[in-house]
Design an enzyme around this catalytic site. Structure first.
Site, PDB file in Angstrom:
ATOM      1  N   GLU A 117      -6.814   4.517   7.958  1.00 37.18           N
ATOM      2  CA  GLU A 117      -6.051   6.267   7.261  1.00 37.18           C
ATOM      3  C   GLU A 117      -8.246   6.810   6.731  1.00 37.18           C
ATOM      4  OE1 GLU A 117      -2.620   5.246   5.886  1.00 37.18           O
ATOM      5  OE2 GLU A 117      -2.023   4.682   7.293  1.00 37.18           O
TER       6      GLU A 117
ATOM      7  N   ASN B 288       1.018  -0.879  -0.348  1.00 40.62           N
ATOM      8  CA  ASN B 288      -0.040   0.668  -0.125  1.00 40.62           C
ATOM      9  C   ASN B 288       0.738   0.789  -0.241  1.00 40.62           C
ATOM     10  OD1 ASN B 288      -1.545   2.134   0.480  1.00 40.62           O
ATOM     11  ND2 ASN B 288      -1.818   1.763   2.724  1.00 40.62           N
TER      12      ASN B 288
ATOM     13  N   GLU C 208      -5.001  -4.521  10.572  1.00 41.61           N
ATOM     14  CA  GLU C 208      -4.090  -3.751  11.112  1.00 41.61           C
ATOM     15  C   GLU C 208      -4.808  -2.643  12.001  1.00 41.61           C
ATOM     16  OE1 GLU C 208      -2.511  -2.505   7.074  1.00 41.61           O
ATOM     17  OE2 GLU C 208      -3.952  -1.057   7.154  1.00 41.61           O
TER      18      GLU C 208
ATOM     19  N   SER D 190       3.877  -2.367  10.414  1.00 45.11           N
ATOM     20  CA  SER D 190       5.107  -2.239  10.475  1.00 45.11           C
ATOM     21  C   SER D 190       6.083  -3.230   9.843  1.00 45.11           C
ATOM     22  CB  SER D 190       5.339  -2.016  11.320  1.00 45.11           C
ATOM     23  OG  SER D 190       4.837  -0.905  11.966  1.00 45.11           O
TER      24      SER D 190
ATOM     25  N   LYS E 122      -0.084   3.920  -0.127  1.00 46.10           N
ATOM     26  CA  LYS E 122      -0.321   5.829   0.075  1.00 46.10           C
ATOM     27  C   LYS E 122      -0.896   6.676  -0.807  1.00 46.10           C
ATOM     28  CE  LYS E 122      -0.063   3.173   4.860  1.00 46.10           C
ATOM     29  NZ  LYS E 122      -0.036   3.639   6.167  1.00 46.10           N
TER      30      LYS E 122
ATOM     31  N   GLY F  77       2.370   2.086  10.404  1.00 44.12           N
ATOM     32  CA  GLY F  77       3.533   3.519  11.408  1.00 44.12           C
ATOM     33  C   GLY F  77       4.463   3.475  11.753  1.00 44.12           C
TER      34      GLY F  77
ATOM     35  N   HIS G  77      -9.462   1.362   4.975  1.00 42.47           N
ATOM     36  CA  HIS G  77      -8.429   1.422   5.856  1.00 42.47           C
ATOM     37  C   HIS G  77      -8.394   2.189   6.712  1.00 42.47           C
ATOM     38  CE1 HIS G  77      -4.419   3.029   6.257  1.00 42.47           C
ATOM     39  NE2 HIS G  77      -3.749   1.224   5.734  1.00 42.47           N
TER      40      HIS G  77
HETATM   41  P1  PGA Z   1       3.013  -0.018   7.333  1.00 42.09           P
HETATM   42  O1  PGA Z   1       1.406   0.528   6.564  1.00 42.09           O
HETATM   43  O2  PGA Z   1       3.336  -1.023   6.915  1.00 42.09           O
HETATM   44  O3  PGA Z   1       3.896   1.473   7.094  1.00 42.09           O
HETATM   45  O4  PGA Z   1       2.829   0.191   8.934  1.00 42.09           O
HETATM   46  C1  PGA Z   1       0.688  -0.651   6.880  1.00 42.09           C
HETATM   47  C2  PGA Z   1      -0.564   0.069   6.290  1.00 42.09           C
HETATM   48  O5  PGA Z   1      -1.508   0.989   6.263  1.00 42.09           O
HETATM   49  O6  PGA Z   1      -1.376  -0.698   5.045  1.00 42.09           O
END
Ligand code: PGA
Length: 249
Positions: free
Chosen positions: A99, A11, A167, A212, A13, A173, A97
């Site tokens: 976010e 992803n 997640e 992460s 983003k 992140g 997601h």
């Molecule tokens: P990350 O993001 O691997 O940077 O923690 C995962 C995600 O939000 O899908």
């Protein structure tokens, strides 16, 4: 690890200009030179999808969007429909997601409508769920996720191909991941929900872990029972890191 080949999805983003398309070429070449049993997908920003689809033609890397509107078209300035994603050559879409849920106020009902839209456009959805830190600290991680699943997965998914991504919001992140036992507990809870809801089909749906995932923890995470793959954010941006994660699958 689940019996079927793991599914590793990247992803990107809101990262990636045309210059970053090189990373997709490196990824596709890397997979051609070092074949992996894993299923591999990348979800770049919508602006790159058409070029990416052209570039990845004939490769094993599948392509997905990061969100879609629930309507096929209309007066929705700035939005992108599932049909538009499919028109670029994308075959998957990440939905719900955290976010999107947090920063754009997406509710479970909205996510469910988007899942219906994705199926209408013949896109395969990756439906994301995950608890906030306060839920985890209050011992509510599994019930929160079960509630999100119940309301975000429409009945129309019966018979359709889809994945669920667990997640934990606090792990995204942050460089912090839950323990293997914590991941296993929530993945087991998700599997129970999927089985109860979709029967035999629910026993086979891939449940990805996200938050992460890095080259140095991927193998351990992917070994956990009921972890059928990973949804990778930051570490999917550089093809070298992403290829290391795929190699761990
Ligand atoms: P990350 O993001 O691997 O940077 O923690 C995962 C995600 O939000 O899908």
């Amino acid at each position: 690890m689940a019996a079927t080949a793991p599914f590793i999805a990247g992803n990107w983003k809101m990262h990636g200009l045309c210059a970053q398309l090189d990373q997709l070429r490196i990824l596709a070449d890397g997979l051609a030179n070092h074949p992996s049993p894993a299923r591999v997908a990348v979800c770049p920003p919508a602006t790159l999808l058409a070029q990416a689809a052209h570039m990845l033609m004939g490769s094993r890397v599948e392509l997905g969007g990061q969100d879609c509107h629930c309507e096929a078209s209309g007066a929705f300035t700035g939005d992108i429909s599932a049909e538009m994603l499919a028109d670029t050559g994308a075959r998957l879409v990440i939905l719900g997601h955290s976010e999107r849920r947090t920063l754009h106020g997406e509710t479970d009902a909205m996510v469910s409508a988007k899942v219906v839209a994705s199926l209408r456009a013949r896109l395969e959805p990756i439906v994301c769920v995950g608890e906030h830190r306060e839920d985890r600290e209050a011992g509510r991680a599994a019930p929160v996720v079960e509630g999100q699943l119940a309301a975000s997965l429409p009945d129309r998914l019966a018979g359709a191909r889809f994945s669920v991504a667990y997640e934990p919001v606090w792990a995204i992140g942050s460089g912090v991941t839950p323990s293997s036992d914590e991941i296993a507990d929530v993945h087991d809870a998700i599997r129970r929900v999927l089985r109860a809801r979709f029967g035999e089909q629910g026993a086979r749906v891939r449940i990805l872990y996200g938050g992460s995932v890095k080259p140095d923890n991927a193998a351990e995470i992917l070994r956990i029972a009921e972890v059928g793959g990973a949804l990778v954010g930051g570490a999917s941006l550089a093809a070298a890191d992403f290829l290391e994660i795929i190699a761990a699958a």
